[in-house]
Motif scaffolding. Structure first.
Motif, PDB file in Angstrom:
ATOM      1  N   LYS A 144       0.742  -1.061  -0.248  1.00 52.58           N
ATOM      2  CA  LYS A 144      -0.215   0.031   0.248  1.00 52.58           C
ATOM      3  C   LYS A 144       0.838   1.274   0.176  1.00 52.58           C
ATOM      4  CE  LYS A 144      -3.811   1.779   2.710  1.00 52.58           C
ATOM      5  NZ  LYS A 144      -4.547   1.804   4.021  1.00 52.58           N
ATOM      6  N   VAL A 145       0.737   1.941  -1.358  1.00 58.01           N
ATOM      7  CA  VAL A 145       1.093   3.057  -0.918  1.00 58.01           C
ATOM      8  C   VAL A 145       0.308   4.326  -1.880  1.00 58.01           C
ATOM      9  CG1 VAL A 145       3.097   4.220  -2.482  1.00 58.01           C
ATOM     10  CG2 VAL A 145       3.274   1.716  -2.213  1.00 58.01           C
ATOM     11  N   TYR A 146       1.229   5.565  -0.041  1.00 58.60           N
ATOM     12  CA  TYR A 146       0.218   7.214  -0.501  1.00 58.60           C
ATOM     13  C   TYR A 146       0.318   7.690  -1.489  1.00 58.60           C
ATOM     14  CZ  TYR A 146      -2.113   5.069   3.596  1.00 58.60           C
ATOM     15  OH  TYR A 146      -2.789   4.559   4.700  1.00 58.60           O
ATOM     16  N   ILE A 147      -0.289   7.896  -2.641  1.00 56.97           N
ATOM     17  CA  ILE A 147       0.329   9.411  -3.500  1.00 56.97           C
ATOM     18  C   ILE A 147      -0.360  10.688  -2.398  1.00 56.97           C
ATOM     19  CG2 ILE A 147      -0.472  10.216  -5.625  1.00 56.97           C
ATOM     20  CD1 ILE A 147      -1.458   7.428  -6.358  1.00 56.97           C
ATOM     21  N   VAL A 148      -1.363  10.500  -2.025  1.00 58.20           N
ATOM     22  CA  VAL A 148      -1.560  11.756  -0.950  1.00 58.20           C
ATOM     23  C   VAL A 148      -2.205  11.354   0.255  1.00 58.20           C
ATOM     24  CG1 VAL A 148      -3.804  13.310   0.001  1.00 58.20           C
ATOM     25  CG2 VAL A 148      -3.311  12.564  -3.185  1.00 58.20           C
ATOM     26  N   ASP A 149      -0.847  11.691   1.725  1.00 62.97           N
ATOM     27  CA  ASP A 149      -0.669  11.620   2.501  1.00 62.97           C
ATOM     28  C   ASP A 149      -0.895  11.936   3.968  1.00 62.97           C
ATOM     29  OD1 ASP A 149       0.290   9.804   4.971  1.00 62.97           O
ATOM     30  OD2 ASP A 149       2.520  10.019   4.233  1.00 62.97           O
ATOM     31  N   HIS A 150      -2.340  11.717   3.901  1.00 64.75           N
ATOM     32  CA  HIS A 150      -3.300  11.979   5.586  1.00 64.75           C
ATOM     33  C   HIS A 150      -3.233  13.938   5.379  1.00 64.75           C
ATOM     34  CE1 HIS A 150      -2.349   8.000   6.542  1.00 64.75           C
ATOM     35  NE2 HIS A 150      -3.563   7.663   6.493  1.00 64.75           N
ATOM     36  N   VAL A 151      -3.966  14.668   5.002  1.00 67.34           N
ATOM     37  CA  VAL A 151      -3.475  15.733   4.709  1.00 67.34           C
ATOM     38  C   VAL A 151      -5.080  16.536   5.445  1.00 67.34           C
ATOM     39  CG1 VAL A 151      -2.163  16.493   2.917  1.00 67.34           C
ATOM     40  CG2 VAL A 151      -4.988  15.938   1.804  1.00 67.34           C
ATOM     41  N   THR A 152      -4.705  17.260   5.947  1.00 70.12           N
ATOM     42  CA  THR A 152      -5.918  18.263   5.972  1.00 70.12           C
ATOM     43  C   THR A 152      -6.004  19.987   5.598  1.00 70.12           C
ATOM     44  OG1 THR A 152      -5.900  16.907   7.469  1.00 70.12           O
ATOM     45  CG2 THR A 152      -7.014  19.017   8.843  1.00 70.12           C
TER      46      THR A 152
END
Length: 1197
Positions: free
Chosen positions: A474-482
């Protein structure tokens, strides 16, 4: 050598029959009209009667046309070009008829055949079509060459005449300048008089002011205005107050507002600036003063303006779309024609009649006049209804507005002189004051009755992430942004290559179906999914996917017809298009073709704004844009972004755009910034003017002269180090920046996927491994630093700022859903647009048609006229089979070649039909197939965009079906007509047309299916191969599968029936021709041929039409048994294509996969619309396949 008596007795006993007789001398030649064998002979005419007599053999008149000449022991066929009424006579075929071999009675009409013609003669109409097509092709080549030559010459002439044209332009400019100076003369005189009354300035200053209208010297104007400013500037501060200055000008409130706005706008200052400097005054005073003079018009001014527009329209009424009308009835010389003249509303936008207004103001003025005219017509209609006893007037649904059809064109699109003069001053004031109020409020809310309201959208997201599975990881392209996209603001998404900008954009607007989206999203303070409110969302792709063949306004109007709520009047859509054109600054090019690489059109910046306008026609509350400035020069990019900023300020639209390396003036237009680093991690989020302070507080230093936007991207990429780090000096940073310039994606998020795959979410660069590790460390520190800074516990962000920029607002109403136009409505619009696009491409379609017709005619000429018979006399037929009255003997196994020999002359002619059918069928199928794929493949990107925006896919596909089928059917009807005349067919023209139409039907069916599933890059190779391969090998006319095997083996029959476009074409042509031949050919039978075996007909021997037991019924109307199965096979293929178009390319259509859609519906408690539609579709498809299979294999009674 003599025969023994024993042998003669044996032969006599072997040949028995009532018509057989013993020859007087078997050594003599066989007499005329007889067939002989040994000592026996029989009359050929009696043999014919024997076979035809139902009381005896009952095999029909299959012996008609036999010829038994003297000294010939066997049967012979009557020679070609002659007919034989009996077996003894050979007579020349009369003119106007054609007699193939074995003709008993001349029956086949041949109007151009002379007496005794041995072949059919072509109808000259076929040659005429050939010559016309050839002439058109040659004309095209010649015209193209001449066009190129004259284009070069015109370029040269243009250079030569440029000076003359410039002279005329200068004269026109001088004329316009004189008119404008005339308008400001009273104001300047008032200014000089008040200066005299207030004892301001010297006499020379006042005199110079009065001389300005009469002077052409710009230097004198500057000197006079500079002296005027110095005289008014008592304290030598270098500035003047507008209010103090207006004391001398004497402007009314409207003029003063426009004067202030015009001066500030030209100087690039804020609208509210209340003072002006000397430089601004000297440069802009005269043009702004002239513009302001228009804002207090009297009736004479209105009349003069109208007359100027009327004159322009009279001079240009030849232009397309002009509705200029002179009054009807006789005109007296003394009549004042100008009192009755009417002008089009479109004239308001042309030339520079309203140069003192913005495009939006001009559009508002036009809409107010149109609304006024509509109201007047409604009142008139009501009065007419009252006078007629309440009768109901006809309503023109196309134009709407409630007025009758008789008045719609003139009264809905034009304005009269008296009406203009009477209302112009009042409406102009309304437009100006409304526009000023809108600017003052800066709320984005509607300020007038003529603005369409926009529902606002505020999006807040928390821990939003987008991940993909790469090698089971599992690779994050968008990583937990707020963050938050505040309503009525413009937000920039920035970052380096692979930072996940496009992926975050896709996740926010509900288009990231290539990965798993996690996190919370609030819309207007309510937890919701953006997918549920797509009607309120506009998405502008990076590429300008608009119809190049349509004008700017047509693109917007068609978009409005698809996106507007059901029942929206066409006039409302046109008004919305006009308003959008004005907001985007496109009114001047509204009627210009958008264009592409093959045709000139609008500029790149204008095309980008058209791309935005298409989305605005749906009245979205929020617009997402993927790199709207890519491919544009700095000036065009600024125009695009300024237009977006106006939408935010004036219409209240929320804008979120991925932007790459914006110049400073563009960067300053944004209200908010989201800065991402590689791997989709947040580096900064907040007001754009706070970004610099934030990073400077973290030790980053902005070099002198460096763009803030570029500096931020370098920081987010890890290429810049904070002051205390010092790992990379400025020179190295510059080199790295240059090496990574332009590494931006294509808008699909693929660059984010590549970066994630290479680094497991940490990104990848072209630097060496050591530098890459350093940069990755910096990016990690940036991300952690922002998380710490954003954390509420640290209280780095004030409560007020957090509430304003980051916290979700109090819950308000969610965007409302709209009901889109019905399937039939969208189908009608799709058809109209497809026809219009085809008309704009008429030249290319004309060339395609010429090629297709030329090829069809050329093939017909090469094959020659229809061959109905070959010189093949019966061989090896024993006399005993000709004279016996026992049908069983004739049909016995020992006589199995009897019918083949008897009908050989006609069956061998089938080779002509086989060759022609294969050649024409395969070649035409390839050409038609390749051409039929163009509408779907060339507009595939446009289709993906429209499908993602909620257009009805079925309506689009059905429209493409109809237009493409009609176009190529018409082409093959022309080919069929020419072939019918050149081949000189003996059957009715309808059967020929039917064969060619069925070829077009099946070919287009497969072309549409293949254009749906095959990528555009491979479509030509795949379609060409498929048409040639299946058309040749599965037609039944050539090995490995022949007609006999095709009918005997159901599997072969289904394969050929479904997959070969030429399957029915070749057989249909041949069977139709054969059915027109008489019974002696073996293809047809008389009703009284009761004993003729069905398996011995020429059709059965050749394997043709075996499933149609009625095929042997003689008719020259043709054979149509294959029409119904052919139509159903084509319908089945198109149904399959109609289903696949919903499945293929789902990601490009911004839709999740079809299986995922069904799984999501099954898990949810909501309606199972997709599942139900899929089940219903499969039922329809299976039913269509079943019916087609039954029709292909059925035995006709």
């Amino acid at each position: 050598m003599t025969t023994s008596s024993k042998d003669l007795a044996a032969e006599f006993n072997n040949i028995t029959g009532t018509i057989a007789e013993i020859r007087d001398d078997y050594r003599l030649p066989c007499p005329n009209g007889f067939v002989c064998e040994g000592v026996k002979q029989a009359s050929c005419d009696e043999v014919r009667k024997l076979f035809n007599d139902t009381e005896r053999l009952g095999l029909g008149d299959i012996m008609a046309g036999i010829w038994c000449p003297r000294e010939n022991n066997t049967l012979r066929n009557c020679p070609i070009g002659s007919y034989c009424p009996d077996s003894k006579k050979v007579m020349p075929c009369p003119s106007g008829f054609f007699c193939p071999h074995k003709t008993a009675i001349p029956e086949i009409s041949c109007p151009h055949c002379e007496e005794g013609a041995i072949e059919l003669v072509e109808n000259p109409l076929g040659y005429y079509i050939f010559y016309v097509c050839l002439a058109l092709v040659l004309f095209y080549v010649l015209a193209f060459s001449v066009f190129r030559y004259w284009t070069e010459q015109l370029i040269k002439l243009d250079k030569i005449n440029k000076r003359t044209l410039d002279t005329f332009k200068k004269l026109d400019i001088f004329d316009q300048r004189d008119k404008r100076m005339k308008r400001i003369r009273p104001t300047l005189e008032t200014l000089a008089r008040k200066m005299e009354e207030n004892k301001i300035g010297t006499r020379k200053v006042k005199n110079d002011i009065l001389k300005i209208p009469d002077s052409d010297d710009p230097q004198f104007h500057s000197q006079a205005l500079r002296a005027l400013f110095n005289a008014l500037d008592d304290d030598d501060s270098g500035t003047l107050s507008y209010n103090e200055f207006n004391h001398l000008l004497g402007m009314n409130q409207v003029q003063l507002q426009q004067f202030i706005g015009g001066m500030n706008s030209r100087a690039g200052l804020d609208y509210d600036t209340k003072v002006l400097t000397r430089a601004v005054f000297v440069k802009n005073f005269l043009p702004v003063l002239e513009e302001c003079s228009h804002f207090a018009p009297n009736e004479d001014d209105a009349r003069e303006l109208f007359d100027e527009m009327a004159k322009y329209e009279r001079e240009n009424k030849h232009k397309a779309g002009s509705h200029f009308e002179q009054p009807e009835g006789p005109q007296n010389e003394g009549d004042d024609d100008d009192e009755l003249v009417e002008i089009r509303f479109e004239t308001f936008r042309e030339k520079d009649f309203f140069h003192f207004l913005s495009q939006q103001q001009t559009n508002d003025l036009m809409k107010r006049f149109r609304w006024l005219r509509t109201q007047q017509n409604k009142n008139m209609q009501n009065r007419q209804q009252s006078n007629s006893g309440g009768g109901r007037a006809r309503r023109n649904t196309l134009l709407g507005g409630g007025f009758t059809k008789e008045h719609s064109v003139r009264d809905g699109l034009t304005i009269g002189r008296d009406e203009f003069v009477k209302n112009y001053p009042k409406l102009l004031k309304e437009v100006v004051t409304t526009n000023a109020a809108r600017r003052d409020s800066k709320s984005g809310e509607s300020s007038g009755a003529f603005d369409e309201e926009c529902e606002t959208i505020d999006i807040t997201f928390e821990d939003l992430s987008l991940s993909v599975e790469i090698a089971n990881t599992k690779v994050y392209i968008v990583d937990h942004v707020t963050g938050r996209l505040r309503a009525k603001t413009m937000t920039a998404l920035m970052g380096g290559s692979g930072a996940g900008k496009t992926s975050l954009l896709n996740a926010l607007c509900g288009r990231a179906f290539y990965g798993a989206v996690e996190g919370k999203i609030w819309i207007n303070g309510n937890i919701a999914s953006i997918e549920e409110h797509k009607d309120a969302v506009g998405f502008v792709p990076q590429d300008d996917t608009v119809y190049a063949e349509l004008t700017v306004k047509e693109n917007l109007i068609y978009s409005g017809k698809f996106r507007s709520e059901r029942g929206t009047d066409i006039l409302d859509i046109e008004d919305r298009a006009d308003s959008t054109l004005a907001k985007l600054g496109l009114a001047r090019v509204a009627n210009t073709i958008v264009g592409d690489v093959t045709r000139r059109g609008v500029s790149g910046g204008e095309k980008k704004r058209v791309n935005i306008g298409v989305e605005l026609m749906g009245l979205p509350s929020i617009i997402f844009l993927d790199e709207p400035t890519s491919g544009l020069d700095a000036s065009s990019a600024l125009l695009v972004m300024s237009s977006l900023k106006k939408l935010v300020d004036q219409s209240g639209v929320t804008v979120c755009a991925v932007i790459h390396q914006p110049r400073k003036v563009i960067f300053d237009l944004f209200d908010s910034l989201i800065l991402l680093s590689v791997g989709g991690k947040m580096c900064f989020h907040g007001p754009t003017d706070k970004a610099k302070d934030y990073f400077q507080s973290r030790g980053y230093h902005l070099p002198v002269g460096e763009s803030v936007a570029d500096w931020l991207i370098d920081i987010s990429s890890g290429q810049l180090a904070p002051d205390e780090d010092g790992l990379l000096d400025n020179q190295a940073t510059t080199r790295q920046r240059k090496s990574t310039m332009g590494l931006m994606g294509d808008g699909s998020g693929k660059e984010d996927l590549a970066a994630a795959a290479a680094t497991g979410g940490g990104g990848a660069t072209n630097l060496d491994e050591e530098e890459s590790d350093v940069q990755a460390l910096r990016r990690e520190q940036l991300s952690k630093g922002w998380i710490e800074y954003f954390d509420k516990k640290n209280k780095n962000i004030t409560k007020k700022s957090r509430l304003m920029y980051y916290s979700r607002p109090e819950p308000t109403d969610l965007p409302s859903h709209i009901i889109k136009p019905t399937f039939l409505d969208q189908l009608g619009v799709q058809l109209l647009r497809a026809v219009l696009v085809g008309r704009r491409n008429i030249f290319y379609k004309f060339v395609d048609t010429c090629i297709i017709v030329f090829v069809g005619i050329f093939l017909s000429l090469m094959q020659g006229t229809t061959v109905l018979s070959e010189d093949a006399d019966p061989q090896g037929i024993r006399l005993k089979y000709l004279v016996t009255e026992d049908p069983a003997l004739v049909l016995s196994n020992e006589n199995d070649k009897f019918f083949e020999q008897l009908f050989a002359y006609s069956m061998r002619a089938n080779e002509d039909f086989r060759q022609y059918g294969l050649k024409a069928g395969v070649i035409l199928a390839v050409i038609i197939g390749l051409t039929a794929t163009k509408p779907m493949t060339e507009k595939r990107v446009e289709f993906f965009r429209e499908s993602g925006s909620g257009y009805d896919v079925n309506a689009y596909f059905l429209a493409m079906n109809i237009v493409t089928t009609v176009e190529h059917s018409a082409q093959l009807v022309i080919v069929g007509s020419a072939a019918y005349w050149l081949r000189d067919s003996i059957v009715g023209r309808g059967s020929y047309y039917a064969s060619f139409l069925m070829l077009a039907w099946l070919t287009v069916s497969w072309a549409l299916l293949l254009s749906v599933v095959v990528p555009p890059k491979n479509i030509f190779n795949i379609v060409g191969f498929f048409m040639a391969f299946s058309g040749l090998l599965f037609s039944g006319a050539s090995p490995p599968i022949l007609y006999a095997e095709l009918y005997s083996n159901p599997v072969y029959g289904l394969i050929c029936g479904f997959f070969s476009p030429t399957r029915f074409f070749t057989e249909g042509l041949a069977v139709s021709e054969h059915r027109c031949l008489p019974a002696q050919s073996g293809f047809t039978q008389e009703p009284y041929a009761v004993n003729f075996p069905p398996d011995k007909t020429a059709f059965a021997i050749l394997g043709l039409a075996e499933n149609d037991s009625t095929v042997t019924t003689r008719t020259c109307n043709g054979w149509f048994w294959y029409i119904l199965p052919c139509i159903m096979v084509g319908v089945t293929i198109r149904i399959a294509a109609g289903g696949l178009i919903h499945v293929v390319g789902r990601s490009q259509q911004a839709k999740r996969s079809f299986s995922a859609e069904i799984k999501a519906e099954i898990k949810s408690n909501g309606p199972k619309t997709t599942t139900f539609t899929f089940v219903l579709y499969m039922i329809v498809l299976l039913a269509s396949i079943t019916i087609s299979t039954w029709l292909l294999l059925r035995q006709a009674a």
